[in-house]
Design an enzyme around this catalytic site. Structure first.
Site, mmCIF file in Angstrom:
data_model
loop_
_atom_site.group_PDB
_atom_site.id
_atom_site.type_symbol
_atom_site.label_atom_id
_atom_site.label_comp_id
_atom_site.label_asym_id
_atom_site.label_seq_id
_atom_site.Cartn_x
_atom_site.Cartn_y
_atom_site.Cartn_z
ATOM 1 N N PRO A 4 0.822 -1.041 0.224
ATOM 2 C CA PRO A 4 0.151 0.231 0.473
ATOM 3 C C PRO A 4 0.453 1.173 0.057
ATOM 4 O O PRO A 4 1.589 1.135 0.546
ATOM 5 C CB PRO A 4 -1.246 -0.238 1.137
ATOM 6 N N MET A 5 0.991 2.358 -0.739
ATOM 7 C CA MET A 5 1.057 3.761 -1.309
ATOM 8 C C MET A 5 0.089 3.992 -1.188
ATOM 9 O O MET A 5 -0.398 4.542 -2.108
ATOM 10 C CB MET A 5 2.715 3.398 -1.887
ATOM 11 N N CYS B 42 3.434 3.198 10.169
ATOM 12 C CA CYS B 42 3.395 5.038 9.087
ATOM 13 C C CYS B 42 5.107 5.737 10.329
ATOM 14 O O CYS B 42 4.217 5.595 11.175
ATOM 15 C CB CYS B 42 1.610 5.455 9.167
ATOM 16 N N ASN C 172 9.499 -7.244 3.290
ATOM 17 C CA ASN C 172 9.141 -5.730 3.132
ATOM 18 C C ASN C 172 10.159 -5.647 2.824
ATOM 19 O O ASN C 172 10.451 -5.160 4.505
ATOM 20 C CB ASN C 172 8.047 -5.247 3.675
ATOM 21 N N GLY C 173 11.039 -4.807 2.190
ATOM 22 C CA GLY C 173 12.072 -4.051 2.123
ATOM 23 C C GLY C 173 12.815 -3.308 1.320
ATOM 24 O O GLY C 173 13.310 -5.346 1.041
ATOM 25 N N ASP C 174 13.162 -2.722 0.605
ATOM 26 C CA ASP C 174 14.388 -2.887 -0.239
ATOM 27 C C ASP C 174 14.274 -4.234 -1.569
ATOM 28 O O ASP C 174 15.598 -4.731 -1.844
ATOM 29 C CB ASP C 174 15.530 -2.985 0.034
ATOM 30 N N ARG D 55 8.378 0.515 -3.113
ATOM 31 C CA ARG D 55 9.256 1.664 -4.051
ATOM 32 C C ARG D 55 10.128 0.786 -5.859
ATOM 33 O O ARG D 55 9.721 1.816 -6.512
ATOM 34 C CB ARG D 55 9.796 2.172 -3.214
ATOM 35 N N GLN E 4 -6.446 -1.019 2.890
ATOM 36 C CA GLN E 4 -5.460 -0.506 3.755
ATOM 37 C C GLN E 4 -6.446 0.410 4.613
ATOM 38 O O GLN E 4 -6.231 0.934 4.606
ATOM 39 C CB GLN E 4 -4.300 -0.576 4.384
HETATM 40 C C1 LIG Z 1 4.799 7.379 -1.720
HETATM 41 C C2 LIG Z 1 4.865 5.743 -0.137
HETATM 42 C C3 LIG Z 1 3.183 5.209 0.203
HETATM 43 C C4 LIG Z 1 3.383 5.070 1.476
HETATM 44 N N1 LIG Z 1 2.197 4.627 1.701
HETATM 45 C C5 LIG Z 1 1.879 3.738 2.269
HETATM 46 C C6 LIG Z 1 1.012 3.711 3.443
HETATM 47 O O1 LIG Z 1 0.039 4.071 3.230
HETATM 48 N N2 LIG Z 1 0.198 2.640 4.201
HETATM 49 C C7 LIG Z 1 1.120 1.596 4.583
HETATM 50 O O2 LIG Z 1 1.568 0.503 4.514
HETATM 51 N N3 LIG Z 1 2.816 1.889 3.886
HETATM 52 C C8 LIG Z 1 3.052 2.572 3.301
HETATM 53 N N4 LIG Z 1 4.240 2.806 2.582
HETATM 54 C C9 LIG Z 1 4.919 1.749 2.823
HETATM 55 C C10 LIG Z 1 5.398 0.829 1.836
HETATM 56 O O3 LIG Z 1 4.260 -0.394 2.154
HETATM 57 C C11 LIG Z 1 6.485 -0.344 2.463
HETATM 58 O O4 LIG Z 1 6.343 -0.697 3.684
HETATM 59 C C12 LIG Z 1 7.865 0.577 2.522
HETATM 60 O O5 LIG Z 1 8.360 1.139 1.115
HETATM 61 C C13 LIG Z 1 8.876 -0.433 2.020
HETATM 62 O O6 LIG Z 1 9.221 -0.865 0.716
HETATM 63 P P1 LIG Z 1 10.077 -1.578 -0.119
HETATM 64 O O7 LIG Z 1 11.222 -1.133 0.156
HETATM 65 O O8 LIG Z 1 9.733 -2.333 -1.542
HETATM 66 O O9 LIG Z 1 9.278 0.409 -0.331
HETATM 67 C C14 LIG Z 1 4.413 4.150 1.365
HETATM 68 C C15 LIG Z 1 5.792 4.032 0.784
HETATM 69 C C16 LIG Z 1 5.950 5.483 0.541
HETATM 70 C C17 LIG Z 1 7.237 4.997 -0.792
#
Ligand SMILES: Cc1cc2nc3c(=O)[nH]c(=O)nc-3n(C[C@H](O)[C@H](O)[C@H](O)COP(=O)(O)O)c2cc1C
Length: 385
Positions: free
Chosen positions: A30-31, A115, A218-220, A243, A84
Site C-alpha cells: 500500500p502506498m 506509518c 518487506n523492504g528493499d 518503491r 488498507q
Molecule cells: C509514497 C509511499 C507511500 C506509502 N504509503 C504507505 C501506506 O499508506 N501504508 C503502508 O503501510 N505503507 C506505506 N508505505 C510504505 C510501503 O508500503 C513499504 O512498506 C515501504 O516502502 C518499504 O518497502 P519498499 O522498500 O519495497 O518500498 C508507503 C511508501 C511510500 C514510498
C-alpha cells in the site's frame, strides 16, 4: 545463497490468507497517493498477486467522509478487493471493517501499524501503536470479529519498532496470531529509520521463526531476484513490494515469473515505457476524469524516465501535463529506440530520507499495555508509509 533448480523448488507458489488464495506470493505494498485503482490495475495487467489500495482511515469510512469515500474506488476488473485501513480506535476499526465487507465487497483488509509520518505517530497511530500491546490486540480483534462472518482475512503491516531501543515486531507477531490475523507483513526498518539505511531482512527471518502465521517480508526489493533472495534468506511466505515498482509496473511480470521458477528481466525501451505511461494516464483519467487524472499522473513521470536520456525541458513539460492530448504530443518527442538504462537495475527508487526523531504522544513509552487511544482519530490522511 542457494541457486539453481533446487532453490527454486522451495519457493512458495501461492499465498494463503485465510480463505483467500493468491496465485503468486507477491503483494503490491500500500502506498498513499500511488496505489489507487488505476495503478493497481496497471500493475495487475502485468503480473499476478495481491494489490492493496492506499491507506484509508477508519473514521473517514464510518463518518462517510467525502474525501475518504472518493479513495474507496475499485476498478471494474478488480476481482480481489484489498484495502488498507488506518486507525487507533478499536470501535472505529470494527465498524469500518464491517462497512468494507458489507457494503464494498472487500476481500482482504490490512491494518497499518507502520506509518512513520509525524502527524500520525504524534497521535499514537501507525508505527507508534504496536508499543501499546493491549490496544494493538483490541484493534486487531475488533477487525477480525467484524470480518469473520464474511470470511474476509485481516492482516497487519508493521515495522521493527519505534527505534532500536523500542522494538515491537516480535510481540506484534504474537498478538496478530492470537487475535486471528491471517498474516503479518514486516518492513525491516524502525519508524526512526523512515526509509533510510537498509531493510533488516534478519528481523523478517526472526519473525518467521517466532510465529505460526504467514510472514510477508518487506523492504528493499528492487528486482525479482531480490524477492527470491529475501524468501530464501528469511523463509517468508511472500513479499511486499513498494518503491521498486514505482515507474516500473512490469516488475510484477518479472516477480510472477521468478516465483514460477523462470528468470525474466523485462527491459523496455523508451518507446515501450512511453506506451506504459500513456496506459497509466489513460487509466487515471478513466477513474478520475481528465483534469485530476493528468494531475495525479505527473508525480509518476520522473520514475518512468529515471536513467533514460531525456532532456530537462521535456521532463518538466511532462511533469506539468494537463491533458491526454498534450501527453501524446510530448511522448511523441521521446526517442522510442533508447534502450532501458540497465545501470538503474537494483538501485533504490522513490523515498529514501534520513533517520529522524520519532514524534510520540506525551509519556507514550512509559506504558506498554495501554488501551486508550490518546487522541481522536484523524478523519482523513493523505500520507502513509
Ligand atoms: C509514497 C509511499 C507511500 C506509502 N504509503 C504507505 C501506506 O499508506 N501504508 C503502508 O503501510 N505503507 C506505506 N508505505 C510504505 C510501503 O508500503 C513499504 O512498506 C515501504 O516502502 C518499504 O518497502 P519498499 O522498500 O519495497 O518500498 C508507503 C511508501 C511510500 C514510498
Amino acid at each position: 545463497m542457494p541457486t539453481g533448480p533446487s532453490a527454486v523448488r522451495h519457493l512458495p507458489q501461492e499465498l494463503r490468507l485465510g480463505n483467500l488464495r493468491v496465485g503468486t506470493p507477491v503483494v503490491l505494498a500500500p502506498m498513499a497517493g500511488i496505489t489507487d485503482a488505476a495503478y493497481r490495475r496497471l500493475c495487475r495487467e502485468h503480473g499476478a498477486g495481491l494489490y492493496v489500495c492506499e491507506m484509508i482511515t477508519s473514521r473517514g469510512i464510518v463518518e462517510r467522509d467525502a474525501m475518504t469515500m472518493s479513495m474507496l474506488v475499485f476498478d471494474e476488473t478488480e476481482d480481489v478487493r484489498s484495502v488498507q485501513l488506518y486507525g487507533t480506535d478499536p470501535v472505529y476499526i470494527g465498524k469500518a471493517a464491517e462497512i468494507l465487507c458489507a457494503e464494498h465487497g472487500v476481500d482482504h483488509i490490512d491494518l497499518n501499524f507502520g506509518c512513520p509520518v509525524p502527524k500520525v505517530t504524534r497521535k499514537g497511530g501507525g508505527g507508534a501503536l504496536p508499543w501499546k500491546r493491549t490496544l494493538l490486540g483490541d484493534i486487531l480483534e475488533a477487525a477480525v470479529r467484524a470480518t469473520e462472518p464474511y470470511g474476509v482475512p485481516v492482516t497487519m503491516k508493521t515495522r521493527k519498532g519505534i527505534d532500536d531501543e523500542h522494538l515491537t515486531y516480535l510481540d506484534a507477531g504474537r498478538i496478530a496470531q492470537d487475535s486471528g490475523c491471517a498474516a503479518i507483513a514486516l518492513h525491516g526498518r524502525t519508524v526512526a529509520q523512515a526509509y533510510s539505511g537498509q531493510a533488516d531482512w534478519d528481523a523478517i527471518g526472526e519473525l518467521v521463526a517466532h510465529v505460526d502465521i504467514p510472514v510477508l517480508g518487506n523492504g528493499d526489493i528492487w528486482e525479482a531476484s531480490d524477492a527470491l533472495r529475501m524468501v530464501e534468506q528469511t523463509g517468508a511466505a511472500g513479499v511486499v513490494v513498494g518503491r521498486g515498482c514505482l515507474g516500473r509496473p512490469w516488475l510484477f511480470r518479472d516477480l510472477a515469473a521468478a516465483f514460477a521458477g523462470e528468470s525474466v528481466a523485462t527491459l523496455p525501451n523508451l518507446g515501450e515505457v512511453a506506451a506504459m505511461m500513456r496506459r497509466h494516464a489513460e487509466l487515471l483519467v478513466h477513474h478520475m476524469g481528465e483534469v485530476r487524472g493528468c494531475k495525479e499522473f505527473r508525480k509518476h513521470v520522473s520514475w518512468y524516465l529515471k536513467g533514460f536520456p531525456v532532456g530537462g525541458d521535456l521532463r518538466r513539460d511532462l511533469a506539468l501535463v494537463e491533458s491526454l492530448g498534450r501527453l501524446d504530443g510530448l511522448l511523441g518527442l521521446l526517442d522510442p529506440e533508447a534502450p532501458f538504462p540497465v545501470s538503474e537495475l537494483g538501485t533504490p527508487r522513490g523515498r529514501q530520507g534520513s533517520p529522524r526523531r520519532v514524534v510520540l504522544p506525551e509519556g507514550w513509552l512509559e506504558d506498554r499495555d495501554g488501551t486508550d487511544p490518546v487522541a481522536a482519530e484523524d478523519l482523513a490522511s493523505g500520507s502513509g508509509g
